[in-house]
Design a protein around this motif. Structure first.
Motif, PDB file in Angstrom:
ATOM      1  N   UNK A  87     -26.532  63.368 -40.075  1.00 39.42           N
ATOM      2  CA  UNK A  87     -25.744  64.286 -39.269  1.00 39.42           C
ATOM      3  C   UNK A  87     -24.322  63.817 -39.015  1.00 39.42           C
ATOM      4  N   UNK A  88     -23.976  62.637 -39.508  1.00 38.02           N
ATOM      5  CA  UNK A  88     -22.628  62.110 -39.310  1.00 38.02           C
ATOM      6  C   UNK A  88     -21.712  62.542 -40.454  1.00 38.02           C
ATOM      7  N   UNK A  89     -20.414  62.414 -40.212  1.00 34.42           N
ATOM      8  CA  UNK A  89     -19.401  62.803 -41.183  1.00 34.42           C
ATOM      9  C   UNK A  89     -18.888  61.540 -41.880  1.00 34.42           C
ATOM     10  N   UNK A  90     -19.130  61.481 -43.190  1.00 34.91           N
ATOM     11  CA  UNK A  90     -18.782  60.306 -43.980  1.00 34.91           C
ATOM     12  C   UNK A  90     -17.518  60.607 -44.785  1.00 34.91           C
ATOM     13  N   UNK A  91     -16.464  59.879 -44.472  1.00 34.92           N
ATOM     14  CA  UNK A  91     -15.145  60.094 -45.070  1.00 34.92           C
ATOM     15  C   UNK A  91     -14.851  58.931 -46.014  1.00 34.92           C
ATOM     16  N   UNK A  92     -14.709  59.246 -47.316  1.00 31.24           N
ATOM     17  CA  UNK A  92     -14.398  58.234 -48.322  1.00 31.24           C
ATOM     18  C   UNK A  92     -12.913  58.342 -48.651  1.00 31.24           C
ATOM     19  N   UNK A  93     -12.169  57.301 -48.339  1.00 26.93           N
ATOM     20  CA  UNK A  93     -10.714  57.334 -48.408  1.00 26.93           C
ATOM     21  C   UNK A  93     -10.233  56.001 -48.967  1.00 26.93           C
TER      22      UNK A  93
END
Length: 207
Positions: free
Chosen positions: A93-99
């Motif tokens: 349910x978390x937001x995973x940001x690949x940057x």
């Protein structure tokens, strides 16, 4: 001294250049129908400001024209420059940001990007603040997507990282594109991927 024929050739070349520049500018009248569009009826009305998170602060880095600002939106700090990336919602349910990022104080400035590192960050919502969980590896222009079989891909220039789990571990691989009898241009650097009904992906190069 310029000869007459050389001067004439130069004059013709300059004239064609001027005509070409002028030809790229086309003045059009604003359609009168636009005066009747209600608020929300334009495509641009779909772009809304991000709700601010946390307080407006003066105590941060940057030039005068970007201070004060909200520093809890997205991801930022005074050590790293961040670039690109996209967000996937995990099974948790978390937001995973690949940057990707590189050191802000690099002598090369923005041109340090070839040495950028992809990192995995996470937040409880799509606006942030995102916190770095781990470094994945070297790469630039990351774009992540989930495969039909449940695996994950993070594209970077020149290849990609693969994992069975959104939290890793990640393995670097190279793409094997099906060119479909088309020439693949050099310098594939800004790619995006669209999933088809059969689960495969079409790669599109944005230049």
């Amino acid at each position: 001294m310029i000869k007459a024929n050389e001067f004439l050739a130069l004059l013709i070349a300059v004239s064609f250049y001027a005509v070409n520049i002028e030809a790229q500018v086309t003045e059009r009248a604003r359609p009168t129908e636009w005066n009747n569009i209600v608020e929300g009826g334009r495509f641009v009305d779909r772009f809304l400001p991000i709700p601010p998170i946390g307080p407006l602060t003066q105590d941060t880095w940057g030039a005068e024209n970007v201070i004060p600002r909200y520093v809890n939106n997205g991801i930022e700090d005074d050590k790293w420059s961040y670039w690109g990336g996209n967000i996937l919602i995990g099974d948790d349910g978390k937001y995973h940001f690949f940057v990707c990022r590189w050191l802000e104080d690099s002598p090369k400035g923005h041109m340090e990007w070839p040495e950028s590192i992809v990192v995995h960050t996470v937040a409880d919502n799509s606006s942030g603040p995102f916190k770095v969980l781990k470094s994945i590896g070297k790469g630039h222009n990351p774009e992540a997507f989930k495969l039909k079989d449940g695996g994950y891909i993070i594209f970077v220039i020149g290849g990609h990282y693969y994992s069975d789990n959104i939290n890793g571990p990640w393995e670097y691989r190279e793409f094997d594109f099906d060119a479909r009898d088309r020439e693949i241009p050099e310098g594939l650097s800004n790619l995006t991927f669209t999933q088809r009904e059969d689960g495969s992906y079409i790669m599109m190069c944005r230049g």
